[in-house]
Design a protein around this motif. Structure first.
Motif, PDB file in Angstrom:
ATOM      1  N   GLN A  56       0.922  -1.218   0.042  1.00  0.00           N
ATOM      2  CA  GLN A  56      -0.071  -0.109  -0.088  1.00  0.00           C
ATOM      3  C   GLN A  56       0.814   1.358  -0.011  1.00  0.00           C
ATOM      4  N   SER A  57       1.773   1.266   0.814  1.00  0.00           N
ATOM      5  CA  SER A  57       2.810   2.445   0.940  1.00  0.00           C
ATOM      6  C   SER A  57       4.093   2.141   1.242  1.00  0.00           C
ATOM      7  N   ASP A  58       5.031   3.254   0.982  1.00  0.00           N
ATOM      8  CA  ASP A  58       6.355   2.659   1.526  1.00  0.00           C
ATOM      9  C   ASP A  58       6.931   4.044   2.069  1.00  0.00           C
ATOM     10  N   GLU A  59       7.210   3.851   3.416  1.00  0.00           N
ATOM     11  CA  GLU A  59       7.961   5.172   4.062  1.00  0.00           C
ATOM     12  C   GLU A  59       9.184   4.885   4.848  1.00  0.00           C
ATOM     13  N   ARG A 137       1.213  -2.549   9.101  1.00  0.00           N
ATOM     14  CA  ARG A 137       2.599  -1.961   9.014  1.00  0.00           C
ATOM     15  C   ARG A 137       3.915  -2.761   9.585  1.00  0.00           C
TER      16      ARG A 137
END
Ligand code: ADP
Length: 172
Positions: A56-59, A137
């Motif tokens: 979904q997302s990469d931080e 996460r």
């Protein structure tokens, strides 16, 4: 075995952008997936179940994955789609006798998902099927840098190491 008995197709798609290694609680993650898959099998008389995992997302240090479990089962009426995540709640109390269960699985999964900084929700249509989604996460696993055979700690001369181990398997 339950899926096989009902002749259900079980498939999974892990999108290529999902890393092979991440740091997180694999036992709790399996617990959530097993709960959603078991429910999907229980409430699907025919058709199949698909598990999908995508990024979904990469931080930088963290990465969030999106999991979904889609079934072609009995579905959940719109007015029950939030209450089923509460403890001891079942969409249709008369299904208790037919399907068994305690009404705790989704409440436990919700708590575990929140501990993984994620959220859980469902999209469903009666007699068409349900898709349960959750996000979680993880910490990115950094590749271990190899120092090579000349690493000083490996070749330091005159170093004596006493290794004590009481477990027979570990001793081997
Ligand atoms: P249990 O399965 O033990 O009843 P859960 O908390 O796992 O408890 O699920 C609560 C209720 O949500 C179920 O009793 C059922 O009514 C509904 N439910 C969960 N998953 C599905 C699904 N895949 N299809 C239809 N209904 C579902």
């Amino acid at each position: 075995p339950n899926a096989k008995e009902k002749n259900l197709d079980l498939t999974y798609h892990v999108h290529p952008e999902v890393p092979n290694a991440l740091i997180g609680d694999s036992v709790r993650l399996c617990q959530i997936i097993i709960n959603l898959m078991s429910n999907a099998i229980k409430f699907t008389p025919r058709g199949g179940i698909t598990l999908t995992v995508e990024k979904q997302s990469d931080e930088q240090t963290d990465l969030t994955l999106h999991f979904s479990v889609a079934d072609t089962g009995i579905g959940i009426p719109i007015e029950k789609q939030t209450t089923i995540f509460e403890p001891f709640e079942q969409a249709d109390m008369s299904t208790t006798r037919r399907f068994g269960g305690t009404g705790l699985g989704l409440a436990i999964s919700t708590q575990l998902v929140h501990m993984m900084d994620g959220r859980i929700w469902v999209e469903s249509e009666v007699d068409k099927g349900s898709t349960f989604h959750f996000t979680a996460r993880f910490k990115q696993a950094k590749p271990v840098e190899s120092k090579g055979p000349e690493s000083p700690s490996l070749v330091r001369p005159g170093l004596h190491i006493l290794l004590a181990e009481d477990n027979a398997v570990n001793q081997l």
